[in-house]
Write an enzyme that holds these catalytic residues in place. Sequence first.
Site, PDB file in Angstrom:
ATOM      1  N   GLU A  77     -18.856  22.865 -15.649  1.00 30.02           N
ATOM      2  CA  GLU A  77     -19.044  21.508 -16.177  1.00 30.02           C
ATOM      3  C   GLU A  77     -18.125  20.522 -15.465  1.00 30.02           C
ATOM      4  O   GLU A  77     -18.525  19.419 -15.097  1.00 30.02           O
ATOM      5  CB  GLU A  77     -18.754  21.482 -17.677  1.00 30.02           C
ATOM      6  CG  GLU A  77     -19.787  22.222 -18.498  1.00 30.02           C
ATOM      7  CD  GLU A  77     -19.359  22.332 -19.952  1.00 30.02           C
ATOM      8  OE1 GLU A  77     -20.077  21.812 -20.799  1.00 30.02           O
ATOM      9  OE2 GLU A  77     -18.303  22.925 -20.237  1.00 30.02           O
TER      10      GLU A  77
ATOM     11  N   GLN B   6      -7.595  -2.078   3.376  1.00 26.44           N
ATOM     12  CA  GLN B   6      -6.553  -1.292   2.705  1.00 26.44           C
ATOM     13  C   GLN B   6      -7.120  -0.566   1.480  1.00 26.44           C
ATOM     14  O   GLN B   6      -6.653   0.506   1.122  1.00 26.44           O
ATOM     15  CB  GLN B   6      -5.415  -2.234   2.303  1.00 26.44           C
ATOM     16  CG  GLN B   6      -4.203  -1.541   1.729  1.00 26.44           C
ATOM     17  CD  GLN B   6      -3.009  -2.476   1.611  1.00 26.44           C
ATOM     18  OE1 GLN B   6      -2.395  -2.845   2.598  1.00 26.44           O
ATOM     19  NE2 GLN B   6      -2.695  -2.885   0.397  1.00 26.44           N
TER      20      GLN B   6
ATOM     21  N   SER C  83       0.825  -1.214   0.000  1.00 28.00           N
ATOM     22  CA  SER C  83       0.000   0.000   0.000  1.00 28.00           C
ATOM     23  C   SER C  83       0.860   1.266   0.000  1.00 28.00           C
ATOM     24  O   SER C  83       0.329   2.368  -0.114  1.00 28.00           O
ATOM     25  CB  SER C  83      -0.958   0.013   1.192  1.00 28.00           C
ATOM     26  OG  SER C  83      -0.275  -0.203   2.399  1.00 28.00           O
TER      27      SER C  83
ATOM     28  N   LYS D 145     -16.860  30.866 -29.306  1.00 30.38           N
ATOM     29  CA  LYS D 145     -17.282  30.207 -28.067  1.00 30.38           C
ATOM     30  C   LYS D 145     -16.577  30.708 -26.808  1.00 30.38           C
ATOM     31  O   LYS D 145     -15.405  31.001 -26.804  1.00 30.38           O
ATOM     32  CB  LYS D 145     -17.020  28.693 -28.157  1.00 30.38           C
ATOM     33  CG  LYS D 145     -17.837  27.949 -29.173  1.00 30.38           C
ATOM     34  CD  LYS D 145     -19.336  27.928 -28.879  1.00 30.38           C
ATOM     35  CE  LYS D 145     -19.688  27.080 -27.687  1.00 30.38           C
ATOM     36  NZ  LYS D 145     -19.567  25.639 -27.957  1.00 30.38           N
TER      37      LYS D 145
ATOM     38  N   TYR E 122     -10.033  -6.564  11.842  1.00 28.42           N
ATOM     39  CA  TYR E 122      -9.302  -6.089  10.669  1.00 28.42           C
ATOM     40  C   TYR E 122      -9.278  -7.144   9.564  1.00 28.42           C
ATOM     41  O   TYR E 122      -9.088  -8.330   9.817  1.00 28.42           O
ATOM     42  CB  TYR E 122      -7.843  -5.719  11.035  1.00 28.42           C
ATOM     43  CG  TYR E 122      -7.062  -5.299   9.804  1.00 28.42           C
ATOM     44  CD1 TYR E 122      -7.153  -3.998   9.316  1.00 28.42           C
ATOM     45  CD2 TYR E 122      -6.300  -6.218   9.081  1.00 28.42           C
ATOM     46  CE1 TYR E 122      -6.488  -3.619   8.150  1.00 28.42           C
ATOM     47  CE2 TYR E 122      -5.635  -5.850   7.918  1.00 28.42           C
ATOM     48  CZ  TYR E 122      -5.736  -4.552   7.465  1.00 28.42           C
ATOM     49  OH  TYR E 122      -5.091  -4.176   6.321  1.00 28.42           O
TER      50      TYR E 122
ATOM     51  N   ASN F  41      -2.725  -2.631  12.542  1.00 27.77           N
ATOM     52  CA  ASN F  41      -4.185  -2.501  12.421  1.00 27.77           C
ATOM     53  C   ASN F  41      -4.693  -1.248  13.135  1.00 27.77           C
ATOM     54  O   ASN F  41      -5.582  -0.555  12.653  1.00 27.77           O
ATOM     55  CB  ASN F  41      -4.878  -3.742  12.983  1.00 27.77           C
ATOM     56  CG  ASN F  41      -4.476  -4.995  12.237  1.00 27.77           C
ATOM     57  OD1 ASN F  41      -3.816  -4.909  11.195  1.00 27.77           O
ATOM     58  ND2 ASN F  41      -4.844  -6.149  12.751  1.00 27.77           N
TER      59      ASN F  41
ATOM     60  N   ASN G 254     -16.776  28.823 -23.195  1.00 26.38           N
ATOM     61  CA  ASN G 254     -17.396  27.638 -22.613  1.00 26.38           C
ATOM     62  C   ASN G 254     -17.311  27.610 -21.084  1.00 26.38           C
ATOM     63  O   ASN G 254     -16.310  28.033 -20.508  1.00 26.38           O
ATOM     64  CB  ASN G 254     -16.739  26.378 -23.178  1.00 26.38           C
ATOM     65  CG  ASN G 254     -17.082  26.181 -24.636  1.00 26.38           C
ATOM     66  OD1 ASN G 254     -18.161  26.589 -25.086  1.00 26.38           O
ATOM     67  ND2 ASN G 254     -16.172  25.594 -25.383  1.00 26.38           N
TER      68      ASN G 254
ATOM     69  N   SER H 115     -13.103  27.610 -27.729  1.00 22.74           N
ATOM     70  CA  SER H 115     -13.148  26.382 -28.519  1.00 22.74           C
ATOM     71  C   SER H 115     -12.049  26.460 -29.561  1.00 22.74           C
ATOM     72  O   SER H 115     -11.828  27.517 -30.157  1.00 22.74           O
ATOM     73  CB  SER H 115     -14.517  26.281 -29.200  1.00 22.74           C
ATOM     74  OG  SER H 115     -14.432  25.457 -30.344  1.00 22.74           O
TER      75      SER H 115
ATOM     76  N   THR I 289     -40.111  26.118 -11.534  1.00 19.31           N
ATOM     77  CA  THR I 289     -40.444  24.752 -11.132  1.00 19.31           C
ATOM     78  C   THR I 289     -40.661  24.022 -12.448  1.00 19.31           C
ATOM     79  O   THR I 289     -41.157  24.620 -13.413  1.00 19.31           O
ATOM     80  CB  THR I 289     -41.709  24.685 -10.244  1.00 19.31           C
ATOM     81  OG1 THR I 289     -42.820  25.136 -11.020  1.00 19.31           O
ATOM     82  CG2 THR I 289     -41.598  25.552  -9.004  1.00 19.31           C
ATOM     83  N   HIS I 290     -40.231  22.784 -12.484  1.00 18.10           N
ATOM     84  CA  HIS I 290     -40.242  22.013 -13.745  1.00 18.10           C
ATOM     85  C   HIS I 290     -39.443  22.722 -14.835  1.00 18.10           C
ATOM     86  O   HIS I 290     -39.718  22.543 -16.015  1.00 18.10           O
ATOM     87  CB  HIS I 290     -41.671  21.758 -14.243  1.00 18.10           C
ATOM     88  CG  HIS I 290     -42.602  21.253 -13.181  1.00 18.10           C
ATOM     89  ND1 HIS I 290     -42.786  19.921 -12.912  1.00 18.10           N
ATOM     90  CD2 HIS I 290     -43.380  21.918 -12.290  1.00 18.10           C
ATOM     91  CE1 HIS I 290     -43.645  19.769 -11.915  1.00 18.10           C
ATOM     92  NE2 HIS I 290     -44.020  20.977 -11.503  1.00 18.10           N
TER      93      HIS I 290
HETATM   94  N1  ARG Z   1      -1.356  -1.432   4.888  1.00 16.10           N
HETATM   95  C1  ARG Z   1      -2.310  -1.991   5.775  1.00 16.10           C
HETATM   96  C2  ARG Z   1      -3.686  -1.306   5.559  1.00 16.10           C
HETATM   97  O1  ARG Z   1      -3.701  -0.265   4.998  1.00 16.10           O
HETATM   98  C3  ARG Z   1      -1.902  -1.777   7.176  1.00 16.10           C
HETATM   99  C4  ARG Z   1      -2.482  -2.759   8.121  1.00 16.10           C
HETATM  100  C5  ARG Z   1      -1.934  -4.101   7.827  1.00 16.10           C
HETATM  101  N2  ARG Z   1      -2.270  -5.055   8.815  1.00 16.10           N
HETATM  102  C6  ARG Z   1      -2.122  -6.360   8.622  1.00 16.10           C
HETATM  103  N3  ARG Z   1      -2.435  -7.122   9.605  1.00 16.10           N
HETATM  104  N4  ARG Z   1      -1.681  -6.852   7.496  1.00 16.10           N
HETATM  105  O2  ARG Z   1      -4.716  -1.785   5.898  1.00 16.10           O
END
Ligand code: ARG
Length: 504
Positions: free
Chosen positions: A317, A349, A27, A310, A344, A137, A312, A304, A182-183
């Site tokens: 948007e 993640q 991660s 134009k 957990y 965790n 825009n 444009s 309205t509408h």
């Molecule tokens: N990178 C993990 C997450 O974002 C951290 C927690 C990982 N814990 C584990 N028991 N593998 O959730």
Amino acid sequence: MSNQPAKMWSGRFREPLDRTFEQWQRSFPFDWRLLPQEIAASAAHARMIAAAGVLTAGELETMLHGLSIVGSQAEAWSHRISVSSPEPEYSASTAQIGAALVASSPQAEDIHHFVELQLLQQIGPLALKLHTGRSRNEQIATDLRLFVRESIDATLRGLDQWMDALLSVAESAGEAVMPSYTHLQRAEPVLVAHWLLAYVSMVERDRSRLVDARRRMNLCPLGSGAVAGATLALDRSIAAAALGFDAPTPNSMDATSDRDFAIEFTQALSILGLHISRFAEELTLYSSTEFGFLDLPERFSTGSSAMPQKKNPDLTELIRGKCARLAGAVTTLTTLVKGLPLAYNKDLQEGQEPVFDAADTISGILSVLPAFTSGLRFRLEKMSLAAQSGYLNAMAAATYLTYKGVPFRKAHEIIGNAVRFALDCGVELNALSLQQLQQFSPASEPVFGPDFADAISLQATIDCHNVLGGTATHRVRQALAAARLRWAERAREPHIPDPEAAHG
Ligand code: ARG
């Protein structure tokens, strides 16, 4: 480096990880953004284990110093990128900083691992004591809460600016009028300020949702351990106080798997997004030649490449489009959590990126919306003319008859007939003579008097809505003043601490 294994958990494993799986499950490529939060939470944990006797006072000091050096990494990285840029004012984008940081530590599995590795480099084997009595965790649960809390505060600051812009535009619109719809059909005239105050009401609700979510989430998971609570008798209030939380969370299983705070945050943002998107849509419509109610600020519009004439409404948007991402974030998070067994699970993640994306999206929108709103130039003349054609005074006309004792159902029909007649003549109601009007009176008595013209004038049509929340001129004046006062007093609300103090 010391002889710390490359993994945080390799002891029970005999086989190396599949290389592709190893990269795929990391991660760090996205959670590097939690670096400041991870540093703050690690420092709070260090204080807590020092108080429990795991670190001496000297070790704690070394560790805190080491963490603060690691914490300055992000700044150093962004500086390195910005000084190498050819443009002096150029500052590195978040993505560029992240890419550089991630490339610098290919072995870091996640932000927690990264900080440990860096700390080891800074202070040596003492760093290995930091993880005593804690689990990733609870770390990720804490880091993400801190991130969301800061994003809420940033969003509230952005909303304050947008609200200020909306109020200023409403104040300078004075008693200017426009048609309401309205509408999407012309309905009744309203003050331009009344229309803008509708958005102020929406933003006030958005604010209160964010403030409420912030209050509910401001509890500290640290000390919850992996699932059952820390294995050391920690005084959890130390970490809670150090991080500016109101108290520790009450249950370790909930704390390590709860993502309600992220869901509430993105839900609040998605509703805010609906409001912003509706505003953007109205301005897009109103800036079209068909309405012609406003001139888009040139500095926020594009041309444009094909059609030279134009101008825009790209900003409105794109805002409409961006708001879709906010709704997407909620959907991802709620679907993610639904059906997860306690506590957990690695699925969680996947909950980080929608939070980052929603935070970035709203911060981007609020970086342009206040200035864009202040730069709007309404064609008040045109709006007023539009409010005076299309029989927008028909309700006021029917109301006039009710004051003459005609039951409203009957009055509605009489005015309906008069409108039909006027339509056929190609004129507005106020162009009909009393004599022409009288033919629609009940046979027994003429109900239109010489005061009818005044009763259906533009001013009267506005001012007959003399109820709290209505568009009568003095009601709008009061509502605007009250909204301005609430805005001015928002700083006294107790929930928003000094942003500098956020990391304790
Ligand atoms: N990178 C993990 C997450 O974002 C951290 C927690 C990982 N814990 C584990 N028991 N593998 O959730």
